[in-house]
Write a protein that holds these residues in place. Structure first.
Motif, PDB file in Angstrom:
ATOM      1  N   LYS A  12       0.848  -1.202   0.000  1.00  0.00           N
ATOM      2  CA  LYS A  12       0.000   0.000   0.000  1.00  0.00           C
ATOM      3  C   LYS A  12       0.873   1.238   0.000  1.00  0.00           C
ATOM      4  CE  LYS A  12      -3.803  -2.059   2.485  1.00  0.00           C
ATOM      5  NZ  LYS A  12      -3.963  -2.688   3.763  1.00  0.00           N
ATOM      6  N   GLU A  13       0.475   2.222  -0.800  1.00  0.00           N
ATOM      7  CA  GLU A  13       1.210   3.490  -0.803  1.00  0.00           C
ATOM      8  C   GLU A  13       1.034   4.164   0.551  1.00  0.00           C
ATOM      9  OE1 GLU A  13       0.538   6.125  -4.027  1.00  0.00           O
ATOM     10  OE2 GLU A  13       1.365   4.752  -5.494  1.00  0.00           O
ATOM     11  N   THR A  14       2.156   4.493   1.163  1.00  0.00           N
ATOM     12  CA  THR A  14       2.142   5.073   2.500  1.00  0.00           C
ATOM     13  C   THR A  14       3.066   6.280   2.529  1.00  0.00           C
ATOM     14  OG1 THR A  14       1.843   2.846   3.391  1.00  0.00           O
ATOM     15  CG2 THR A  14       2.528   4.537   4.938  1.00  0.00           C
ATOM     16  N   GLY A  15       2.575   7.371   3.086  1.00  0.00           N
ATOM     17  CA  GLY A  15       3.389   8.578   3.201  1.00  0.00           C
ATOM     18  C   GLY A  15       4.307   8.504   4.414  1.00  0.00           C
ATOM     19  N   ILE A  16       5.579   8.799   4.205  1.00  0.00           N
ATOM     20  CA  ILE A  16       6.530   8.839   5.316  1.00  0.00           C
ATOM     21  C   ILE A  16       7.126  10.236   5.368  1.00  0.00           C
ATOM     22  CG2 ILE A  16       8.678   7.922   6.269  1.00  0.00           C
ATOM     23  CD1 ILE A  16       7.931   5.230   5.228  1.00  0.00           C
ATOM     24  N   ASN A  17       6.882  10.909   6.495  1.00  0.00           N
ATOM     25  CA  ASN A  17       7.376  12.268   6.692  1.00  0.00           C
ATOM     26  C   ASN A  17       8.888  12.245   6.933  1.00  0.00           C
ATOM     27  OD1 ASN A  17       7.375  15.049   7.097  1.00  0.00           O
ATOM     28  ND2 ASN A  17       6.829  14.857   9.243  1.00  0.00           N
ATOM     29  N   GLN A  18       9.598  13.181   6.305  1.00  0.00           N
ATOM     30  CA  GLN A  18      11.050  13.364   6.490  1.00  0.00           C
ATOM     31  C   GLN A  18      11.882  12.182   5.986  1.00  0.00           C
ATOM     32  OE1 GLN A  18      12.370  16.240   7.470  1.00  0.00           O
ATOM     33  NE2 GLN A  18      10.422  17.182   7.961  1.00  0.00           N
ATOM     34  N   LEU A  19      11.403  11.451   4.994  1.00  0.00           N
ATOM     35  CA  LEU A  19      12.105  10.259   4.514  1.00  0.00           C
ATOM     36  C   LEU A  19      13.526  10.570   4.046  1.00  0.00           C
ATOM     37  CD1 LEU A  19      12.096   7.247   3.990  1.00  0.00           C
ATOM     38  CD2 LEU A  19      11.073   7.696   1.762  1.00  0.00           C
ATOM     39  N   ASP A  20      13.697  11.626   3.268  1.00  0.00           N
ATOM     40  CA  ASP A  20      15.042  11.973   2.779  1.00  0.00           C
ATOM     41  C   ASP A  20      15.983  12.296   3.940  1.00  0.00           C
ATOM     42  OD1 ASP A  20      14.295  11.585   0.139  1.00  0.00           O
ATOM     43  OD2 ASP A  20      13.761  13.682  -0.176  1.00  0.00           O
ATOM     44  N   PHE A  21      15.489  13.023   4.926  1.00  0.00           N
ATOM     45  CA  PHE A  21      16.268  13.373   6.116  1.00  0.00           C
ATOM     46  C   PHE A  21      16.658  12.103   6.893  1.00  0.00           C
ATOM     47  CE2 PHE A  21      16.228  14.328  10.704  1.00  0.00           C
ATOM     48  CZ  PHE A  21      17.303  15.210  10.764  1.00  0.00           C
ATOM     49  N   ILE A  22      15.706  11.186   7.034  1.00  0.00           N
ATOM     50  CA  ILE A  22      15.933   9.934   7.759  1.00  0.00           C
ATOM     51  C   ILE A  22      17.028   9.123   7.065  1.00  0.00           C
ATOM     52  CG2 ILE A  22      14.890   7.687   8.334  1.00  0.00           C
ATOM     53  CD1 ILE A  22      12.186   9.337   8.620  1.00  0.00           C
ATOM     54  N   VAL A  23      16.896   8.925   5.764  1.00  0.00           N
ATOM     55  CA  VAL A  23      17.876   8.134   5.008  1.00  0.00           C
ATOM     56  C   VAL A  23      19.255   8.789   5.073  1.00  0.00           C
ATOM     57  CG1 VAL A  23      18.517   7.374   2.680  1.00  0.00           C
ATOM     58  CG2 VAL A  23      16.186   7.038   3.492  1.00  0.00           C
ATOM     59  N   ALA A  24      19.320  10.099   4.888  1.00  0.00           N
ATOM     60  CA  ALA A  24      20.608  10.802   4.935  1.00  0.00           C
ATOM     61  C   ALA A  24      21.235  10.704   6.326  1.00  0.00           C
ATOM     62  CB  ALA A  24      20.424  12.264   4.537  1.00  0.00           C
ATOM     63  N   GLY A  25      20.421  10.859   7.357  1.00  0.00           N
ATOM     64  CA  GLY A  25      20.926  10.791   8.728  1.00  0.00           C
ATOM     65  C   GLY A  25      21.487   9.431   9.072  1.00  0.00           C
ATOM     66  N   VAL A  26      20.781   8.390   8.678  1.00  0.00           N
ATOM     67  CA  VAL A  26      21.247   7.031   8.963  1.00  0.00           C
ATOM     68  C   VAL A  26      22.491   6.725   8.131  1.00  0.00           C
ATOM     69  CG1 VAL A  26      20.651   4.570   8.832  1.00  0.00           C
ATOM     70  CG2 VAL A  26      18.983   6.211   9.708  1.00  0.00           C
ATOM     71  N   ARG A  27      22.522   7.206   6.885  1.00  0.00           N
ATOM     72  CA  ARG A  27      23.703   6.991   6.033  1.00  0.00           C
ATOM     73  C   ARG A  27      24.946   7.629   6.673  1.00  0.00           C
ATOM     74  NH1 ARG A  27      23.342   5.039   1.712  1.00  0.00           N
ATOM     75  NH2 ARG A  27      21.398   5.842   0.949  1.00  0.00           N
ATOM     76  N   ASP A  28      24.770   8.783   7.295  1.00  0.00           N
ATOM     77  CA  ASP A  28      25.888   9.483   7.942  1.00  0.00           C
ATOM     78  C   ASP A  28      26.463   8.718   9.134  1.00  0.00           C
ATOM     79  OD1 ASP A  28      25.752  11.522   6.112  1.00  0.00           O
ATOM     80  OD2 ASP A  28      24.695  12.916   7.439  1.00  0.00           O
ATOM     81  N   LEU A  29      25.718   7.736   9.645  1.00  0.00           N
ATOM     82  CA  LEU A  29      26.200   6.932  10.768  1.00  0.00           C
ATOM     83  C   LEU A  29      27.213   5.879  10.305  1.00  0.00           C
ATOM     84  CD1 LEU A  29      22.838   6.335  12.663  1.00  0.00           C
ATOM     85  CD2 LEU A  29      24.624   7.998  13.220  1.00  0.00           C
TER      86      LEU A  29
END
Length: 71
Positions: free
Chosen positions: A11-28
């Motif tokens: 199901k299509e689901t909206g996720i708020n701040q997805l780009d920020f989340i992915v970038a933040g976790v990548r920085d770890l």
């Protein structure tokens, strides 16, 4: 609010701040997928309601997005 739509359990689901989340976790600079999934869920939970029964489905969707932006 920066909502991006992803497929969660088919199901299509909206996720708020997805780009920020992915970038933040990548920085770890985490090495294994289990740690990455855990952090993605933890970060996503800060901005979004994630039903307990759907945690695995959200983890899969977040991981797909994470890997898609890796290239």
């Amino acid at each position: 609010i920066k909502i991006k739509t992803v497929l969660v359990d088919g199901k299509e689901t909206g996720i708020n701040q997805l780009d920020f989340i992915v970038a933040g976790v990548r920085d770890l600079h985490l090495e294994n997928d289990a740690a990455i999934r855990e952090e993605l869920l933890r970060w996503a939970n800060e901005f979004n309601y994630i039903p307990t029964k759907k945690k695995e489905a959200y983890a899969e969707a977040l991981m797909r997005e994470y890997k898609a932006t890796q290239k």
